[in-house]
Structures are given as C-alpha cells and as structure tokens.
Design an enzyme around this catalytic site. Structure first.
Site: not given
Lengths: 508, 131
Positions: A136-138
């Site tokens: 989700d962050c990358y």
C-alpha cells in the site's frame, strides 16, 4: 617494551604539523627499505616520518552500497539488477549492495559486479531493472531505467575483506591445466602465481598493526577512504591480517577500481589501496624496513582440492618478483596477479598527497584485534562416502594373464571394469569391456597391451560428490577404490551411485 | 616473416602448402591451421628475402590462395592493461616479460598465437588478430 601503538619516536600531531609546514619526510616503502639497508633502521627511523605503501589486486570481498532514490509512484524493490548483475536487496526500499563477484545473468564470467562498480565510477550509464511485490505504501511493482553515479544519492564502497597482509603463492602438481582464482595454473608445476606487493604491502609494513586501525585514513580507489575495522578472516597470528574499508565511490577514479574476469572462475574487482604508516616506534620502524628478501610465503599446490593445500616450498617475495622460482630442481616462470606497477604508483601518489599537504594522518580510534583466529566450516550433515556405496567382492586380474580370461571375468560378474594388480595386490592398470572390444577389433591378444595404466582411483573415505566430479571430468564410469598402499579394495561405478540414490530417493 | 593463408574450399583436397615447401625449399613453422565449411587457414612463419617474398606471394595468388602478411598476432589494449602479469608465466615462447618499471611488455614478433594469455587476462586487454 612499549605497548602496541605507542608513539615513542613521533606523535601523529607532530607528523601532521610537519605536513602542514611542508617539511614532512615521506618515502615509499621500497625507498625506505633501501635507506634502512644502507644506513640501518635506527638512522632511517630518525630521518623519515612517514612510509607510504600500496597494493592493487583482485579483492573479491568488495562491493558498494547504492541508494537509488524513490520513483513515482514509489517502490520497495525486492530484487534488482544493474546491467543484468543481481544486487543484494535485503535492505530498505531503494538501498542495494552490489558485490564484486556477482555475475551478469546474460554474460556470466565476462561481466560482473566489479565491472558495474568500475562503470559507475567511470560515469557510464547503467541499466537498472527492479521487481517488487507491491504494498500500500510502495505500489510500484516493476522498473526499468538507466542510471549514472551522479543520479545516486549515495554510492559507498564498503569492502568486508581487503589488503591481505600477505597471501600464498600457487602452483599445480596435476596433469591438467587448472583455472583458479590464482589464475591459470599449468600442469606438472608448470608455473607459479602470487598475489600481494611484498615490500610495498600495506599491512606487512606495519606487521603488528600498530598504526592501522579503526578510523585510519587511507588511499582507496584513487580517493580518501577509511579503515572501518578488521576484515573478515582476519588472522594476525599467521601474518594474514585483513582490513574492512569504506570510501565514497563518487570521489574515486576508475584507474584504481577495475572490474576483472578471472577465466573459468568468475568476476572480481581490482582495488587500489595505499596506507601511510607513521614511524611511531621502533617496531614500526623495523617492520616498515622489511625487504622483499625478508618477506616469505608458501607456494601451495592447488592441484589438491582441499581447504588445506600442501605447501610445495617456502619462497621469498624477492624470488617471486625475480620472475623465476625453482620447484623440484626445475626453474619455472612466475606471474604476479596483482599489479606491482600500480602498487608503486599508489605509494607514490600517496607520498605526493602528503608532501603537498592534502592528506593528513589519523590516529586510529581503536587498534585491530591481534588474537582472532581463522576457523574452518565443518560439514555436520553426513555426506555419503565411497565405502558406503562401493562393491567389495570384485574380481581382479594379473597383467600377464590371458585377455580371454579377462573377458570371462567381466561376463561372469556382469561388470565393465576389471582392475589389474601386481603380486602384492597393488593397482597397476584397468581393463574395461570397451578395451576388450578394441583388442578384438585390432587383433591384439595381450592384456598388457590393452589395459590403461594411468588409472583414476577413489579412496574409501572420499565423498561421493568428489567421485562424481572425477567421472565427469575424465569421462569414465567406474573407479577402482584403493587403500593408502594402493591396494585394490573395491570398485565404484556410476551404476552403483545411481542405484544407491534412486532407492533412497535423495540426491547426493 | 609471418603470413596468413586463406584457402577457398575448392582447394581443400590440393596439397598447395606442400607444393610451396618443395618449391621454395624453406623451413616453415606452422603456428595455426584451421578448416571450416567455407575455407581453410594456415598461419605460419618463414625467413624469405625480398625477391623470394614476391615469388612466394605470387605462387599462392596464382592458385587462388589469399596471402596476408602479419606484423602482429597479438593485440594489446594498453588502456585496459594494468601490468598485473597474470599472462607472463603462461607464454610458451616467453614473449611476455616485465620491464624495469614493472610494466608488462609484449614481444608480438615472437608470439605463436596459442591464446593462453588471452583467456588469462583479467582485464580482457588481449586479443589474437588471426581469430
């Protein structure tokens, strides 16, 4: 006796003050050794403040940490390749470590991590490819782009093991050419190769590591670098100390960092390292004065495929550098593998830097350990040996017996290999079913004429994988098993090995 | 003097080289010989005078064999060479040596194109010009 690292003759502050004033006396290690030989080390040590050293050789435990910066959208790279050479990605999202011996997946043995480092330092463009599982962050999962060293946030050379104090020389007793990390070794002790720069060797000139420790400022790859600790396999008790070093790749010069392809071995990196040794006490003064004639190493036989290779003889660096070495009453040629020319250039460059006042010496924050030892890796998992697989009840034959008898024995026992022995049961040859066929084809009826005299053998405690390697190398399917007196005690064949592992269902 | 002969496949079964040996009555040293589907090559050396050389080249050209005189068998990329010396002890004719300043020097005239040094060079700085 003064303690290790004691500054009896001169202190770092005094040396640096002299560098600042421009009246520091610096000699390269070979110049200093000659001076000490002429005037004696006491006088030389009073006159000379600093001795510079250098080495330029293949140092496989080398590599660089790279930080690529973040893409849009960002990516937590789980695998990445630089010019098809895999880099280690078990670090944070865009940090990687490119190791010198990692090989290109498309051009193995020709191009590797060492070449990527050289190309980076030379400012050349490098293809970067990366994969990720996506989070989700990358979110990004794939990347193909090109980079240069100028695009990177950091490019830091961090070499876990460099600058061996000295290293063994190599030769080869076997009947075939060997391709090793010590270069190409000709059969029957046909040549000798060695590494290290002898009289210029950084760690040998400070033999007891009194001035070289954590924080020592050094010449690394054409720029300023630092010793960050002892290297892996650091082994001071036998004169094989090593260093871990770091430096800014962005400041380095490709002249002193060169990718290498070592034939049929793999890739590596030639690293240029130079260390300035302040003559702080008498022990340093004496060891810095050691000449090639005083520095010895062993010529090991790389024909013995073991971690403890036997020494053929001791040899001085003076003899090695003469270009010829005597082995078994025969004079053979010698190849240095590290560049002595470049080692001299590095020692000269460092001398120039100090004289020009652009390089100051640093007192180590801590000296390197002097008591670590080198331990082997024991194989605790049981490996099958020849004695567990070989056949013991095998027929043998004498050389003067009839060929027909040999054929009869092969047929009766359903085998293809028949060891030929002398009166004491010692192996002198082998006859195979193929030899019998050839004898019939050419009309020879004498066993002595058709048997093979140079027999490849196995020993009972030899691991099976070693026998498999011999079968592949010599293109044979069976080996007589002999004891230490060369008496035949059994036979091991490819069939025996495959039967054994087929029934167990496990590969060796 | 070294030369390279390239034989077209039509000459594959003709003993042209033997003919030359008998004709010129010289001692030839064959350095390399190779045959593939298209052609055959021989690299050899021989001592010839100026006028003999002219006849020699004419002899082969008349028979459809291409003659190239070779000055160098080995090409050294001095930009790549770091004078490590990995090649020195492998040379069967001792054509590679170390100079006073530790530079590795090549006597290309003496080279017999065995190729051992080419593979052993960690910098890939060496190349045989006949391959």
């Amino acid at each position: 006796m003064s303690s290790r690292g004691s500054e009896v003759l001169r202190r770092y502050e005094e040396v640096n003050e002299k560098i600042k004033r421009g009246d520091v006396v610096v000699l390269t290690a070979d110049e200093y050794a000659r001076l000490a030989e002429d005037k004696g080390w006491e006088k030389a040590s009073r006159e000379v403040d600093v001795v510079t050293t250098g080495t330029f050789g293949a140092m496989c435990s080398s590599g660089a940490f790279l930080n690529f910066g973040h893409t849009e959208p960002p990516m937590k790279m789980s695998r990445c390749w630089l010019n098809d050479v895999p880099a280690y990605k078990g670090l944070a999202a865009v940090d990687a470590y490119i190791g010198a011996t990692a090989m290109s997946e498309t051009r193995p043995f020709e191009y590797g991590g060492g070449h990527v480092i050289e190309d980076l330092v030379a400012g050349r463009e490098i293809e970067l490819r990366a994969e990720a599982y996506g989070t989700d962050c990358y979110p990004r999962r794939y990347l193909e782009t090109s980079i240069t060293i100028y695009d990177l946030n950091q490019a830091i050379l961090v070499n876990p093991r460099n600058a061996y104090q000295r290293y063994n020389a190599a030769t080869n007793s076997t009947d075939r050419i060997l391709y090793t990390y010590m270069g190409t070794l000709l059969p029957y002790y046909g040549n000798v190769t060695f590494s290290g720069s002898g009289v210029l060797s950084p760690l040998y000139k400070d033999l007891y590591l009194e001035t070289i420790g954590i924080g020592t400022r050094i010449f690394l790859g054409g720029a300023v670098g630092y010793v960050i600790g002892e290297g892996t396999q650091h082994n001071p008790s036998v004169g094989m100390s090593t260093l871990m070093v770091k430096g800014d790749l962005k400041a380095m010069n490709p002249r002193y960092l060169r990718g290498a392809s070592i034939y049929r071995y793999g890739t590596s990196l030639y690293v240029g390292i130079g260390i300035a040794i302040p003559i702080i006490n008498e022990r340093v003064a004496k060891t810095a004065a050691l000449r090639d004639e005083d520095i010895y190493t062993d010529i090991l036989d790389y024909g013995v495929p073991s971690r403890s290779r036997p020494s053929v003889r001791r040899v001085s660096y003076a003899e090695l550098k003469s270009g010829r070495v005597v082995i078994n009453d025969r004079s053979v040629r010698v190849s240095p593998l590290s560049s002595i020319k470049m080692a001299l250039e590095i020692a000269e460059t460092l001398k120039k830097w100090i004289k020009e006042g652009i390089f100051y010496l640093s007192r180590p924050v801590e000296l390197l350990p002097s008591d670590t030892i080198l331990k082997p890796l024991e194989v605790r998992r049981k490996e099958p040996t020849v004695s567990e697989v070989m056949r013991r009840d095998i027929p043998t034959i004498r050389a003067d017996e009839d060929l027909k008898n040999a054929a009869r024995l092969l047929v009766y026992h359903g085998i293809d290999h028949l060891p030929v022995i002398d009166d004491y049961g010692r192996l002198i040859g082998i006859v195979t079913s193929w030899d019998i066929a050839r004898a019939i084809a050419y009309g020879s009826m004498k066993l002595e004429e058709v048997m093979t005299r140079r027999v490849i053998t196995a020993t009972p405690y030899e691991p099976i994988h070693s026998v498999v390697a011999k079968m592949e190398r010599y293109n044979i399917s069976g080996l007589p098993v002999v004891d230490s007196e060369n008496r035949v005690i059994g036979l091991i064949t490819a069939d025996d090995i495959s039967r054994r592992f087929a029934t167990r269902g496990v590969a060796p | 003097m070294r030369f390279k002969l390239t034989f077209p496949k039509e000459l594959a079964d003709k003993p042209v080289f033997s003919e030359a040996i008998l004709r010129f009555r010289k001692l030839f040293n064959i350095i390399e010989a190779d045959v593939d589907a298209e052609k055959g090559i021989i690299v050899a050396s021989v001592d010839l005078s100026e006028s003999e050389l002219k006849d020699f080249i004419g002899f082969f050209e008349e028979r459809g064999v291409r003659v190239e005189l070779l000055m160098k068998l080995l090409e050294v990329d001095l930009e790549r060479c770091i004078s490590c010396g990995a090649c020195i002890s492998l040379c069967p004719v001792e054509a590679i040596s170390v100079a006073g300043d530790w530079s590795v020097v090549f006597d290309e005239e003496r080279c017999v194109a065995c190729g051992l040094c080419v593979n052993a060079c960690p910098m890939r700085a060496l190349k045989l010009s006949i391959r």
